[in-house]
Design a protein around this motif. Structure first.
Motif, PDB file in Angstrom:
ATOM      1  N   HIS A 280       0.824  -1.201   0.000  1.00 16.20           N
ATOM      2  CA  HIS A 280       0.000   0.000   0.000  1.00 16.20           C
ATOM      3  C   HIS A 280       0.861   1.255   0.000  1.00 16.20           C
ATOM      4  N   PHE A 281       1.922   1.250   0.801  1.00 18.05           N
ATOM      5  CA  PHE A 281       2.759   2.443   0.931  1.00 18.05           C
ATOM      6  C   PHE A 281       3.715   2.611  -0.246  1.00 18.05           C
TER       7      PHE A 281
ATOM      8  N   ALA B  25       0.592   3.911   9.274  1.00 22.58           N
ATOM      9  CA  ALA B  25      -0.246   2.934   8.570  1.00 22.58           C
ATOM     10  C   ALA B  25       0.507   1.682   8.155  1.00 22.58           C
ATOM     11  N   MET B  26       1.843   1.712   8.173  1.00 21.08           N
ATOM     12  CA  MET B  26       2.592   0.522   7.787  1.00 21.08           C
ATOM     13  C   MET B  26       2.862  -0.333   9.019  1.00 21.08           C
ATOM     14  N   ARG B  27       2.534  -1.604   8.943  1.00 21.91           N
ATOM     15  CA  ARG B  27       2.656  -2.494  10.093  1.00 21.91           C
ATOM     16  C   ARG B  27       4.102  -2.627  10.569  1.00 21.91           C
TER      17      ARG B  27
ATOM     18  N   ASP C 201      -6.977  -5.563   7.892  1.00 25.45           N
ATOM     19  CA  ASP C 201      -6.879  -5.636   6.430  1.00 25.45           C
ATOM     20  C   ASP C 201      -7.742  -4.581   5.750  1.00 25.45           C
ATOM     21  N   SER C 202      -8.866  -4.231   6.370  1.00 21.99           N
ATOM     22  CA  SER C 202      -9.779  -3.246   5.777  1.00 21.99           C
ATOM     23  C   SER C 202      -9.196  -1.842   5.754  1.00 21.99           C
ATOM     24  N   THR C 203      -8.059  -1.636   6.435  1.00 20.79           N
ATOM     25  CA  THR C 203      -7.387  -0.329   6.421  1.00 20.79           C
ATOM     26  C   THR C 203      -6.951   0.055   5.020  1.00 20.79           C
ATOM     27  N   TYR C 204      -6.567  -0.935   4.221  1.00 18.29           N
ATOM     28  CA  TYR C 204      -5.875  -0.673   2.959  1.00 18.29           C
ATOM     29  C   TYR C 204      -6.875  -0.740   1.811  1.00 18.29           C
ATOM     30  N   VAL C 205      -7.253   0.443   1.340  1.00 18.88           N
ATOM     31  CA  VAL C 205      -8.322   0.594   0.358  1.00 18.88           C
ATOM     32  C   VAL C 205      -7.706   0.948  -0.990  1.00 18.88           C
TER      33      VAL C 205
ATOM     34  N   GLU D   4     -11.146   4.932   6.987  1.00 14.35           N
ATOM     35  CA  GLU D   4     -11.430   5.920   8.028  1.00 14.35           C
ATOM     36  C   GLU D   4     -11.876   5.277   9.340  1.00 14.35           C
ATOM     37  N   ASN D   5     -11.474   4.015   9.576  1.00 11.65           N
ATOM     38  CA  ASN D   5     -11.942   3.338  10.785  1.00 11.65           C
ATOM     39  C   ASN D   5     -11.183   3.748  12.038  1.00 11.65           C
TER      40      ASN D   5
END
Length: 343
Positions: free
Chosen positions: A35-36, A122-124, A157-161, A171-172
């Motif tokens: 994602h990043f 946002a990156m694990r 997982d739903s973080t990454y749109v 936006e959670n």
């Protein structure tokens, strides 16, 4: 008075935290890494040899030694984090990964005024990235700084749109990297992107209180340091490939803009780059009339000279390799000046 005080990127620099390449560990390519970085499809097949990784770390530390000398000659106090242990694995109840590095305090920490804020990244692989800086944070707190930490995110997982043409974060929960922001005194510009969401902007707005105004913008896919810099009030340095007059934040339109054409390419040591060639415009200001610039960026230096800013060239070989330049790899914790309204 707190030792921490910085409200912009151009007032005379007095103290800075510089990251370290020691412990650099490229993490597994999971959803958050894809994602990043938006890497090639076969990025998960990358195998970085021990000799290559050792060379990158050693050469980066050599470049940081040169940068430290430049900063100290300018009267700047340079602080460093504790080097993290390589290959440090960790997990939450929902995922596991490896800690990436302590290279870029600009990303994991945000200084606004006398506040030092741990960012909800946002990156694990960057979940615990502030830990090597904790000794310094403790010192700054003991000396009067306000030390805040945004809520630790779940990073489901739903973080990454993924949307057509680009990716964003959901936006959670509040999410942002410190490098999502452009500081301009009482005004803070927050880049809504794949590293920061509107809930993150709202958290920051409430944490800073009425002294500051947080403006949302979307000028690039992640951090702003390769897209837009405020060199001093009334003067911008902008990426000509990503921005136009109309896409510069409304509050800054009308300021004189130096438009950077494609920078020189430093190349990269791994099989795919963690940053574009635009890392070449990731600069660090010693003050409103002196700016540290990668030594090979001749055109950027000439542009700065045209407006009376002295470029200070410094070697930096691996910005594209690990994805950060001078601005990313440092965190100005003290600049002179007062909180002001520059708009």
């Amino acid at each position: 008075m707190s030792r921490v005080w910085s409200t912009n990127d151009w007032d005379p620099l007095e103290e800075i935290v510089l990251g370290t390449a020691q412990g650099l560990t490229p993490p597994p390519v999971d959803d958050s890494v894809r994602h990043f970085f938006e890497p090639p499809a076969d990025a998960h097949l990358e195998r970085i040899g021990a000799d290559t990784l050792k060379r990158v770390v050693e050469e980066t530390e050599e470049d940081f030694a040169d940068l430290t000398e430049i900063l100290q000659q300018a009267g700047v106090t340079v602080r460093r984090p504790e080097p993290p242990r390589p290959d440090q694995a960790f997990a939450t109840p929902n995922w596991s990964t490896v800690a990436m590095h302590a290279l870029m305090p600009r990303d994991c920490l945000l200084v606004i005024g006398d506040k030092v804020i741990e960012a909800p990244m946002a990156m694990r692989a960057r979940f615990f990235e502030t830990m090597p800086f904790r000794r310094l944070l403790g010192e700054y707190f003991d000396d009067g700084a306000t030390w805040l930490a945004a809520p630790k995110p779940e990073l489901a997982d739903s973080t990454y749109v993924y949307e057509p043409g680009h990716s964003v974060v959901g936006e959670n929960e509040p999410l942002f990297d410190g490098a999502n922001t452009l500081r301009c005194g009482r005004d803070v510009f927050f880049n809504v992107s794949n590293t920061g969401n509107r809930k993150g902007a709202e958290w920051l707005r409430r944490a800073l209180g009425p002294e500051y105004r947080v403006h949302e913008m979307s000028i690039c896919s992640d951090h702003v340091g390769t897209t837009l810099h405020i060199l001093r009030p009334g003067l911008l340095l902008a990426n000509s490939a990503r921005l136009s007059e109309d896409s510069i934040p409304e509050q800054l339109r009308g300021w004189k803009t130096l438009w950077v054409d494609e920078p020189e390419d430093d190349g990269y040591a791994f099989s795919w780059p963690r940053a574009s060639v635009w890392i070449g415009m990731n600069i660090l200001a010693l003050g409103p009339d002196r700016v540290i610039v990668p030594a090979n960026q001749e055109r950027v230096m000439r542009q700065l000279e045209s407006v009376g800013i002295e470029p200070v060239p410094a070697r930096f070989r691996h910005g594209r390799t690990f994805g950060g330049g001078f601005h990313c790899c440092s965190l100005d914790t003290r600049r002179t000046g007062e909180l002001a309204d520059h708009l």
